[in-house]
Design a protein around this motif. Structure first.
Motif, PDB file in Angstrom:
ATOM      1  N   THR A 252     -65.674 -24.765  69.493  1.00  0.00           N
ATOM      2  CA  THR A 252     -65.009 -23.694  70.236  1.00  0.00           C
ATOM      3  C   THR A 252     -63.502 -23.897  70.199  1.00  0.00           C
ATOM      4  O   THR A 252     -62.998 -24.919  70.657  1.00  0.00           O
ATOM      5  CB  THR A 252     -65.498 -23.686  71.693  1.00  0.00           C
ATOM      6  OG1 THR A 252     -66.921 -23.598  71.684  1.00  0.00           O
ATOM      7  CG2 THR A 252     -64.913 -22.515  72.460  1.00  0.00           C
ATOM      8  N   LEU A 253     -62.803 -22.913  69.648  1.00  0.00           N
ATOM      9  CA  LEU A 253     -61.355 -23.022  69.567  1.00  0.00           C
ATOM     10  C   LEU A 253     -60.703 -22.395  70.785  1.00  0.00           C
ATOM     11  O   LEU A 253     -59.677 -22.853  71.271  1.00  0.00           O
ATOM     12  CB  LEU A 253     -60.842 -22.334  68.307  1.00  0.00           C
ATOM     13  CG  LEU A 253     -59.357 -22.595  68.172  1.00  0.00           C
ATOM     14  CD1 LEU A 253     -59.122 -23.740  67.234  1.00  0.00           C
ATOM     15  CD2 LEU A 253     -58.592 -21.368  67.790  1.00  0.00           C
ATOM     16  N   ASP A 254     -61.293 -21.326  71.277  1.00  0.00           N
ATOM     17  CA  ASP A 254     -60.691 -20.600  72.395  1.00  0.00           C
ATOM     18  C   ASP A 254     -61.817 -20.088  73.282  1.00  0.00           C
ATOM     19  O   ASP A 254     -62.582 -19.221  72.868  1.00  0.00           O
ATOM     20  CB  ASP A 254     -59.859 -19.434  71.850  1.00  0.00           C
ATOM     21  CG  ASP A 254     -59.174 -18.649  72.951  1.00  0.00           C
ATOM     22  OD1 ASP A 254     -59.527 -18.839  74.137  1.00  0.00           O
ATOM     23  OD2 ASP A 254     -58.290 -17.838  72.640  1.00  0.00           O
ATOM     24  N   PRO A 255     -61.914 -20.623  74.513  1.00  0.00           N
ATOM     25  CA  PRO A 255     -63.060 -20.266  75.372  1.00  0.00           C
ATOM     26  C   PRO A 255     -63.116 -18.778  75.698  1.00  0.00           C
ATOM     27  O   PRO A 255     -64.174 -18.273  76.054  1.00  0.00           O
ATOM     28  CB  PRO A 255     -62.833 -21.109  76.641  1.00  0.00           C
ATOM     29  CG  PRO A 255     -61.477 -21.678  76.551  1.00  0.00           C
ATOM     30  CD  PRO A 255     -61.041 -21.634  75.132  1.00  0.00           C
ATOM     31  N   LEU A 313     -52.127 -22.922  62.197  1.00  0.00           N
ATOM     32  CA  LEU A 313     -52.059 -23.466  63.556  1.00  0.00           C
ATOM     33  C   LEU A 313     -53.451 -23.876  64.022  1.00  0.00           C
ATOM     34  O   LEU A 313     -53.648 -24.974  64.551  1.00  0.00           O
ATOM     35  CB  LEU A 313     -51.470 -22.428  64.514  1.00  0.00           C
ATOM     36  CG  LEU A 313     -51.525 -22.795  66.004  1.00  0.00           C
ATOM     37  CD1 LEU A 313     -50.680 -24.033  66.311  1.00  0.00           C
ATOM     38  CD2 LEU A 313     -51.067 -21.627  66.890  1.00  0.00           C
ATOM     39  N   TYR A 314     -54.428 -23.002  63.793  1.00  0.00           N
ATOM     40  CA  TYR A 314     -55.782 -23.286  64.273  1.00  0.00           C
ATOM     41  C   TYR A 314     -56.435 -24.435  63.495  1.00  0.00           C
ATOM     42  O   TYR A 314     -57.192 -25.216  64.053  1.00  0.00           O
ATOM     43  CB  TYR A 314     -56.637 -22.014  64.237  1.00  0.00           C
ATOM     44  CG  TYR A 314     -56.310 -21.065  65.374  1.00  0.00           C
ATOM     45  CD1 TYR A 314     -55.252 -21.319  66.261  1.00  0.00           C
ATOM     46  CD2 TYR A 314     -57.046 -19.910  65.589  1.00  0.00           C
ATOM     47  CE1 TYR A 314     -54.944 -20.460  67.300  1.00  0.00           C
ATOM     48  CE2 TYR A 314     -56.756 -19.035  66.642  1.00  0.00           C
ATOM     49  CZ  TYR A 314     -55.700 -19.311  67.490  1.00  0.00           C
ATOM     50  OH  TYR A 314     -55.403 -18.463  68.524  1.00  0.00           O
ATOM     51  N   ILE A 317     -54.951 -27.483  65.148  1.00  0.00           N
ATOM     52  CA  ILE A 317     -55.574 -27.801  66.441  1.00  0.00           C
ATOM     53  C   ILE A 317     -56.938 -28.455  66.213  1.00  0.00           C
ATOM     54  O   ILE A 317     -57.313 -29.407  66.905  1.00  0.00           O
ATOM     55  CB  ILE A 317     -55.685 -26.518  67.299  1.00  0.00           C
ATOM     56  CG1 ILE A 317     -54.282 -26.118  67.774  1.00  0.00           C
ATOM     57  CG2 ILE A 317     -56.635 -26.725  68.472  1.00  0.00           C
ATOM     58  CD1 ILE A 317     -54.226 -24.782  68.477  1.00  0.00           C
ATOM     59  N   ASN A 320     -56.454 -31.949  65.338  1.00  0.00           N
ATOM     60  CA  ASN A 320     -56.192 -32.759  66.539  1.00  0.00           C
ATOM     61  C   ASN A 320     -57.487 -33.134  67.252  1.00  0.00           C
ATOM     62  O   ASN A 320     -57.678 -34.279  67.661  1.00  0.00           O
ATOM     63  CB  ASN A 320     -55.286 -32.003  67.515  1.00  0.00           C
ATOM     64  CG  ASN A 320     -55.101 -32.786  68.812  1.00  0.00           C
ATOM     65  OD1 ASN A 320     -54.621 -33.918  68.783  1.00  0.00           O
ATOM     66  ND2 ASN A 320     -55.527 -32.218  69.926  1.00  0.00           N
ATOM     67  N   ASN A 321     -58.375 -32.159  67.391  1.00  0.00           N
ATOM     68  CA  ASN A 321     -59.627 -32.452  68.100  1.00  0.00           C
ATOM     69  C   ASN A 321     -60.458 -33.490  67.358  1.00  0.00           C
ATOM     70  O   ASN A 321     -61.070 -34.364  67.963  1.00  0.00           O
ATOM     71  CB  ASN A 321     -60.423 -31.162  68.309  1.00  0.00           C
ATOM     72  CG  ASN A 321     -59.728 -30.241  69.307  1.00  0.00           C
ATOM     73  OD1 ASN A 321     -58.780 -30.654  69.976  1.00  0.00           O
ATOM     74  ND2 ASN A 321     -60.175 -29.012  69.406  1.00  0.00           N
TER      75      ASN A 321
ATOM     76  N   THR B 252     -57.816 -30.243  72.245  1.00  0.00           N
ATOM     77  CA  THR B 252     -57.261 -28.964  72.683  1.00  0.00           C
ATOM     78  C   THR B 252     -58.379 -28.017  73.089  1.00  0.00           C
ATOM     79  O   THR B 252     -59.241 -27.694  72.281  1.00  0.00           O
ATOM     80  CB  THR B 252     -56.432 -28.337  71.549  1.00  0.00           C
ATOM     81  OG1 THR B 252     -55.450 -29.287  71.139  1.00  0.00           O
ATOM     82  CG2 THR B 252     -55.754 -27.061  72.013  1.00  0.00           C
ATOM     83  N   LEU B 253     -58.360 -27.601  74.352  1.00  0.00           N
ATOM     84  CA  LEU B 253     -59.392 -26.692  74.822  1.00  0.00           C
ATOM     85  C   LEU B 253     -58.957 -25.258  74.652  1.00  0.00           C
ATOM     86  O   LEU B 253     -59.761 -24.374  74.372  1.00  0.00           O
ATOM     87  CB  LEU B 253     -59.696 -26.959  76.296  1.00  0.00           C
ATOM     88  CG  LEU B 253     -60.872 -26.118  76.734  1.00  0.00           C
ATOM     89  CD1 LEU B 253     -62.126 -26.943  76.679  1.00  0.00           C
ATOM     90  CD2 LEU B 253     -60.651 -25.487  78.073  1.00  0.00           C
ATOM     91  N   ASP B 254     -57.676 -24.998  74.825  1.00  0.00           N
ATOM     92  CA  ASP B 254     -57.174 -23.624  74.770  1.00  0.00           C
ATOM     93  C   ASP B 254     -55.798 -23.656  74.118  1.00  0.00           C
ATOM     94  O   ASP B 254     -54.852 -24.186  74.704  1.00  0.00           O
ATOM     95  CB  ASP B 254     -57.097 -23.068  76.201  1.00  0.00           C
ATOM     96  CG  ASP B 254     -56.623 -21.628  76.214  1.00  0.00           C
ATOM     97  OD1 ASP B 254     -56.126 -21.138  75.170  1.00  0.00           O
ATOM     98  OD2 ASP B 254     -56.731 -20.988  77.267  1.00  0.00           O
ATOM     99  N   PRO B 255     -55.685 -23.074  72.931  1.00  0.00           N
ATOM    100  CA  PRO B 255     -54.410 -23.166  72.194  1.00  0.00           C
ATOM    101  C   PRO B 255     -53.238 -22.526  72.939  1.00  0.00           C
ATOM    102  O   PRO B 255     -52.095 -22.858  72.664  1.00  0.00           O
ATOM    103  CB  PRO B 255     -54.695 -22.441  70.874  1.00  0.00           C
ATOM    104  CG  PRO B 255     -56.002 -21.763  71.025  1.00  0.00           C
ATOM    105  CD  PRO B 255     -56.731 -22.389  72.160  1.00  0.00           C
ATOM    106  N   ASN B 256     -53.531 -21.623  73.870  1.00  0.00           N
ATOM    107  CA  ASN B 256     -52.449 -21.012  74.642  1.00  0.00           C
ATOM    108  C   ASN B 256     -52.451 -21.500  76.083  1.00  0.00           C
ATOM    109  O   ASN B 256     -51.915 -20.841  76.964  1.00  0.00           O
ATOM    110  CB  ASN B 256     -52.607 -19.484  74.624  1.00  0.00           C
ATOM    111  CG  ASN B 256     -52.692 -18.958  73.208  1.00  0.00           C
ATOM    112  OD1 ASN B 256     -51.833 -19.221  72.384  1.00  0.00           O
ATOM    113  ND2 ASN B 256     -53.774 -18.236  72.906  1.00  0.00           N
TER     114      ASN B 256
END
Lengths: 391, 391
Positions: A252-255, A313-314, A317, A320-321, B252-256
């Motif tokens: 999951t990149l963005d909840p 960017l994604y 991220i 990083n995870n 990173t849970l939420d990129p923003n």
């Protein structure tokens, strides 16, 4: 389970003998050309033992004497080398629309490749396997390689693979489910066959021959029509449960993000997979092919640059995870995206300066695949060469 | 490096002897009480060998005969058991405000524990080590355990630990940097010492004695004043590079999302760490303690329920990301949060029905730590017991 003492000691002597033989072969492979005396020194084995083992290896056609001699003091000694033509293996890379075969010699060089256009999902598995068997024979004929010198076939293919039993459990790309690929190829070709997930074989290739040489802990991230990852830890492919570690696409990149076909929100693949890039692009321009997006980005069209910016960017991220969890020293980016839009690597490296957690930032290398198209064939070839060496 | 053939065979016989001894001890440990004949059957070793090995183990005080006899046909045979008092180890759990010690006997039971209030960050490392040494001696005196029966000390402590060299590289919790804890404890106590990261020791405890018994691949997630994770694969602690895999807090849970002290955006710890929950709560109510948040949630106050809802959702998403990468079969939730607000587990299990990728959903167990406070002491005790068994 234990064995009776005498049995164990006897069995053990055989193991030691084999172990020593492999050790000598390994030393020759890594330090070739090398003299018997140098092998003796490196292995701490007696000159007599080395002499006997080298004789065995020579008579099996795996090792040869060279024209070179040692240059140190004392009697000049003939240097030994691997006999490249002593054994061969065949590496096979099955992808969506093509099959790539490579013949690897005993010095682990690819000496011949052959590519065949074939869309597995449109054929029966039997037809795909027959095509591979036929192409294998053509490759051997073309190079005049006798079947007796072939150790076996290694295959890398997309999907969830039962490595130990040689079964393709599920491959959406090929449309295969529970296909006993290793057994079927053995039957069709007469050669022993090992199979593995393509990204796992690919990282093995990069680790042995490519951009991850000398790395302790490497992650490979593949971005293209699908998203996946594989990992090498201390020289071994990390498998996870059911050989399916590395299912990056559904992290999951963005909840609160995009809805995914899997029913969850914000899966990584809904942002960076080829089809996701295409639908983003089509909000702005009715392009028909991903290449047109890359062209637009190269022509500095803002919308296309923004898509590539967010994609990198994604990916950053995601790196990083992975880094926080696994702590690898090297991340290899491979797949269609970086192969067709190499600019992504620089964007990505720029993002990594801010999105990687600081304690891990400096020691981490983010690089492109070096072997690109040939990594899978090379990794698979090595797996198949090991079939001989183990027996 | 190889050895001369004769040397190897000789060395090897010694290795086989030790191996067989450990095998017999292991069979007794796992199937106790057990007769010599049953051991012989289980190990496939001859009755003579078993007799000799059992005599050795008995004279070393590691194994004893019981009053029980076998019930099968033929001559009745005396059953053997581990001698719990044969050896002892000491497990130590150093945390922010307390040190917990446990004495483990040879049957791997904790027979005595002692807790000391101590805030390591306010003391010199030497003072903390002296306090541990003093408490170790008190524990041994209290149980009348002779020093000769102690195999060593195992320590679990927060931070980045160089397991192999016994050094605490960095522990923000204890305020330690490059402290040779193992060597210092050896000097202060005279006992060999192994140290490891607390969550790595904790998962070992859960794997051997607690909620992860029988699991192949287990992840432990700790949520409280800090966030961390550890992993067991096929019975071994997964270490990653520099023993620092599992740095979950900065994924990173939420990129923003929220800005983190590390300079990145949307780190997990900015959402679920105790201090994050406190600052969320204080937007609504000037609470002074995390317990007040839990009280408010139990009193069905909407704002508090919403905080717990989001916390469990985010833990669930993190579990999905771990599952996609590692594919474990069991996830253990431990730490202050679940220990003080057990309701979180049910919320979490509810979220997992939607946030875990479907192919992995059914086979995954998400459970609470079973041993809670004692897991670290037990895992550390086992590490220290192995010091004997290895030598």
């Amino acid at each position: 389970m234990g064995l009776d003492m005498k049995q164990m000691v006897k069995q053990d002597q055989e193991v030691i003998k084999q172990h020593n033989k492999h050790l000598v072969l390994d030393v020759i492979r890594k330090h070739r050309p090398i003299s018997r005396a140098e092998i003796s020194k490196a292995t701490k084995m007696s000159a007599t033992s080395i002499g006997r083992i080298v004789n065995e290896l020579t008579s099996e056609g795996l090792v040869k004497e060279t024209a070179l001699t040692s240059t140190g003091v004392g009697r000049k000694a003939i240097k030994l080398d691997i006999e490249p033509g002593g054994r061969y293996s065949i590496g096979v890379d099955i992808q969506k629309k093509r099959i790539l075969l490579g013949v690897m010699d005993f010095s682990e060089k690819i000496v011949f490749t052959e590519q065949v256009a074939h869309t597995a999902i449109e054929a029966a598995p039997e037809a795909t396997i027959a095509l591979i068997a036929q192409t294998v024979q053509q490759c051997l004929d073309a190079r005049g390689i006798p079947r007796s010198k072939v150790t076996g076939i290694g295959v890398g293919t997309p999907g969830v693979i039962d490595y130990a039993r040689g079964i393709v459990l599920l491959s959406a790309t090929l449309g295969w489910k529970n296909i006993s690929l290793a057994a079927m190829l053995l039957q069709a070709t007469g050669f022993r066959t090992v199979i593995d997930n393509d990204l796992k074989v690919k990282i093995l290739g990069e680790y042995l021959f490519g951009s991850a040489k000398g790395s302790d802990k490497t992650v490979l991230i593949n971005v293209g029509t699908g998203i996946g990852a594989s990992l090498i830890i201390n020289g071994e492919i990390f498998r996870g449960g059911s050989n399916s570690a590395g299912e990056l696409g559904h992290t999951t990149l963005d909840p609160n993000g995009n809805l995914c076909e899997c029913g969850k929100r914000g899966c990584l693949q809904t942002y960076i997979e080829e089809s996701a890039l295409l639908s983003e692009a089509r909000r702005i321009k009715p392009i028909t092919d991903i290449a047109q997006l890359f062209e637009a980005a190269r022509a500095q069209e803002m919308w296309a640059l923004e898509i590539m910016h967010r994609t990198s960017l994604y990916i950053g991220i995601t790196i990083n995870n992975i880094v926080c969890l696994y702590n690898p020293d090297t991340v290899i980016i491979s797949g269609d995206l970086v192969e067709n839009y190499g600019e992504i690597l620089q964007l990505l490296q720029e993002h990594c300066k801010t999105v990687i957690w600081e304690p891990f930032r400096e020691s981490l290398k983010v690089i492109a695949s070096e072997l690109e198209g040939q990594a899978i064939v090379m990794g698979a070839g090595v797996l198949a060469l090991q079939l001989e060496i183990q027996h």
